[in-house]
Design a protein around this motif. Structure first.
Motif, mmCIF file in Angstrom:
data_model
loop_
_atom_site.group_PDB
_atom_site.id
_atom_site.type_symbol
_atom_site.label_atom_id
_atom_site.label_comp_id
_atom_site.label_asym_id
_atom_site.label_seq_id
_atom_site.Cartn_x
_atom_site.Cartn_y
_atom_site.Cartn_z
ATOM 1 N N THR A 90 0.825 -1.200 0.000
ATOM 2 C CA THR A 90 0.000 0.000 0.000
ATOM 3 C C THR A 90 0.861 1.253 0.000
ATOM 4 O OG1 THR A 90 -1.819 -1.109 1.105
ATOM 5 C CG2 THR A 90 -1.732 1.273 1.323
ATOM 6 N N ASP A 91 1.871 1.291 0.840
ATOM 7 C CA ASP A 91 2.757 2.458 0.919
ATOM 8 C C ASP A 91 3.510 2.679 -0.390
ATOM 9 O OD1 ASP A 91 1.880 2.847 3.512
ATOM 10 O OD2 ASP A 91 3.643 1.896 4.417
ATOM 11 N N LEU A 92 3.995 1.599 -1.000
ATOM 12 C CA LEU A 92 4.698 1.720 -2.282
ATOM 13 C C LEU A 92 3.751 2.166 -3.392
ATOM 14 C CD1 LEU A 92 6.945 -1.435 -1.967
ATOM 15 C CD2 LEU A 92 7.751 0.933 -2.133
ATOM 16 N N ARG A 93 2.552 1.625 -3.402
ATOM 17 C CA ARG A 93 1.562 2.009 -4.422
ATOM 18 C C ARG A 93 1.222 3.495 -4.292
ATOM 19 N NH1 ARG A 93 -3.822 -1.394 -4.684
ATOM 20 N NH2 ARG A 93 -4.067 -0.533 -2.608
ATOM 21 N N LYS A 94 1.086 3.965 -3.051
ATOM 22 C CA LYS A 94 0.798 5.382 -2.810
ATOM 23 C C LYS A 94 1.941 6.257 -3.339
ATOM 24 C CE LYS A 94 -1.167 6.197 1.075
ATOM 25 N NZ LYS A 94 -1.456 6.413 2.489
ATOM 26 N N GLU A 95 3.170 5.818 -3.108
ATOM 27 C CA GLU A 95 4.346 6.556 -3.593
ATOM 28 C C GLU A 95 4.393 6.577 -5.121
ATOM 29 O OE1 GLU A 95 8.995 5.489 -4.079
ATOM 30 O OE2 GLU A 95 8.145 5.054 -2.097
ATOM 31 N N ILE A 96 4.096 5.451 -5.740
ATOM 32 C CA ILE A 96 4.219 5.314 -7.189
ATOM 33 C C ILE A 96 3.048 5.978 -7.927
ATOM 34 C CG2 ILE A 96 4.201 3.629 -9.094
ATOM 35 C CD1 ILE A 96 5.782 1.762 -7.050
ATOM 36 N N LEU A 97 1.828 5.764 -7.459
ATOM 37 C CA LEU A 97 0.656 6.273 -8.173
ATOM 38 C C LEU A 97 0.259 7.688 -7.750
ATOM 39 C CD1 LEU A 97 -1.580 3.082 -8.293
ATOM 40 C CD2 LEU A 97 0.037 3.916 -10.005
ATOM 41 N N LYS A 98 0.669 8.129 -6.596
ATOM 42 C CA LYS A 98 0.456 9.483 -6.075
ATOM 43 C C LYS A 98 -0.980 9.791 -5.652
ATOM 44 C CE LYS A 98 4.722 10.883 -7.326
ATOM 45 N NZ LYS A 98 5.630 9.945 -6.761
ATOM 46 N N ARG A 99 -1.949 9.709 -6.575
ATOM 47 C CA ARG A 99 -3.334 10.072 -6.287
ATOM 48 C C ARG A 99 -4.249 9.461 -7.338
ATOM 49 N NH1 ARG A 99 -4.726 14.244 -9.746
ATOM 50 N NH2 ARG A 99 -6.433 15.035 -8.502
ATOM 51 N N ASP A 100 -5.554 9.697 -7.211
ATOM 52 C CA ASP A 100 -6.535 9.113 -8.129
ATOM 53 C C ASP A 100 -6.274 7.622 -8.293
ATOM 54 O OD1 ASP A 100 -7.800 11.536 -8.468
ATOM 55 O OD2 ASP A 100 -6.679 12.051 -10.269
ATOM 56 N N PHE A 101 -6.342 6.929 -7.168
ATOM 57 C CA PHE A 101 -5.987 5.513 -7.126
ATOM 58 C C PHE A 101 -7.048 4.651 -7.816
ATOM 59 C CE2 PHE A 101 -4.153 7.424 -3.227
ATOM 60 C CZ PHE A 101 -2.824 7.310 -3.601
ATOM 61 N N PRO A 102 -6.611 3.541 -8.403
ATOM 62 C CA PRO A 102 -7.579 2.618 -9.011
ATOM 63 C C PRO A 102 -8.387 1.889 -7.936
ATOM 64 C CG PRO A 102 -5.362 1.711 -9.120
ATOM 65 C CD PRO A 102 -5.228 3.097 -8.560
ATOM 66 N N ALA A 103 -9.519 1.365 -8.337
ATOM 67 C CA ALA A 103 -10.232 0.427 -7.473
ATOM 68 C C ALA A 103 -9.303 -0.775 -7.314
ATOM 69 C CB ALA A 103 -11.552 0.021 -8.117
ATOM 70 N N SER A 104 -9.341 -1.445 -6.167
ATOM 71 C CA SER A 104 -8.336 -2.482 -5.951
ATOM 72 C C SER A 104 -8.784 -3.519 -4.943
ATOM 73 C CB SER A 104 -7.038 -1.829 -5.454
ATOM 74 O OG SER A 104 -6.015 -2.789 -5.322
ATOM 75 N N ALA A 105 -8.171 -4.677 -5.061
ATOM 76 C CA ALA A 105 -8.298 -5.739 -4.067
ATOM 77 C C ALA A 105 -6.907 -6.313 -3.838
ATOM 78 C CB ALA A 105 -9.235 -6.843 -4.564
ATOM 79 N N ALA A 106 -6.654 -6.730 -2.605
ATOM 80 C CA ALA A 106 -5.396 -7.411 -2.272
ATOM 81 C C ALA A 106 -5.761 -8.799 -1.774
ATOM 82 C CB ALA A 106 -4.621 -6.643 -1.216
ATOM 83 N N ILE A 107 -5.150 -9.803 -2.368
ATOM 84 C CA ILE A 107 -5.476 -11.193 -2.068
ATOM 85 C C ILE A 107 -4.195 -11.935 -1.704
ATOM 86 C CG2 ILE A 107 -6.396 -13.345 -3.030
ATOM 87 C CD1 ILE A 107 -8.028 -11.481 -4.961
ATOM 88 N N THR A 108 -4.232 -12.643 -0.601
ATOM 89 C CA THR A 108 -3.088 -13.464 -0.199
ATOM 90 C C THR A 108 -3.246 -14.845 -0.833
ATOM 91 O OG1 THR A 108 -2.957 -12.288 1.899
ATOM 92 C CG2 THR A 108 -1.805 -14.395 1.759
ATOM 93 N N VAL A 109 -2.168 -15.350 -1.427
ATOM 94 C CA VAL A 109 -2.190 -16.638 -2.112
ATOM 95 C C VAL A 109 -1.236 -17.620 -1.429
ATOM 96 C CG1 VAL A 109 -2.828 -15.619 -4.329
ATOM 97 C CG2 VAL A 109 -0.419 -15.929 -3.772
ATOM 98 N N ALA A 110 -1.435 -18.893 -1.686
ATOM 99 C CA ALA A 110 -0.579 -19.930 -1.103
ATOM 100 C C ALA A 110 0.737 -20.077 -1.847
ATOM 101 C CB ALA A 110 -1.314 -21.273 -1.093
ATOM 102 N N GLY A 111 0.776 -19.625 -3.092
ATOM 103 C CA GLY A 111 2.000 -19.727 -3.875
ATOM 104 C C GLY A 111 1.777 -19.222 -5.286
ATOM 105 N N PHE A 112 2.876 -19.046 -6.015
ATOM 106 C CA PHE A 112 2.851 -18.571 -7.397
ATOM 107 C C PHE A 112 3.498 -19.615 -8.299
ATOM 108 C CE2 PHE A 112 2.848 -14.408 -5.141
ATOM 109 C CZ PHE A 112 1.727 -13.847 -5.732
#
Length: 130
Positions: A90-112
């Motif tokens: 979240t903190d990195l996204r705020k730094e990178i995108l600055k403002r007017d953030f996209p709608a979003s979901a964060a999902i934890t996964v068991a693996g990639f």
């Protein structure tokens, strides 16, 4: 193209909008992007911040090829290997995108698909017609 970010109340602190409404424009559907390798090919295994930054760089490269930018993102789904990375992401996204953030979901996964991956982002952008 018209874009309206529904601000919500607490969502700004978590660098996302509860909804983004668009009218007109061209839609770009982005496949899942990752960042387990730096641009120079070196492994970023175990470094969440570096992988997140690289993931956004990779998204930006794809968006540029599609005639868009990170500012055109309207939705993203963030997959994380560990829920404890939610706030750092979240903190990195705020730094990178600055403002007017996209709608979003964060999902934890068991693996990639690749065990070195710590984050993957799938997104949608809407770009004004030329």
């Amino acid at each position: 193209m018209e874009r309206n970010h529904i601000r919500g109340t607490w969502q700004e602190d978590f660098s996302f909008s509860p909804a983004v409404v668009t009218r007109g424009g061209r839609t770009v559907w982005l496949a899942g992007h990752t960042g387990q390798r730096a641009d120079d090919g070196r492994s970023l295994a175990g470094d969440f911040e570096a992988q997140t930054r690289q993931t956004f760089r990779n998204l930006e490269k794809t968006l540029t090829e599609a005639g868009a930018s990170l500012a055109d993102l309207v939705s993203m789904t963030v997959f994380l290997i560990d829920a404890r990375y939610s706030r750092p992401m979240t903190d990195l996204r705020k730094e990178i995108l600055k403002r007017d953030f996209p709608a979003s979901a964060a999902i934890t996964v068991a693996g990639f698909a690749n065990p070195d991956m710590m984050i993957e982002i799938q997104a949608v952008a809407v770009v004004p017609e030329a």
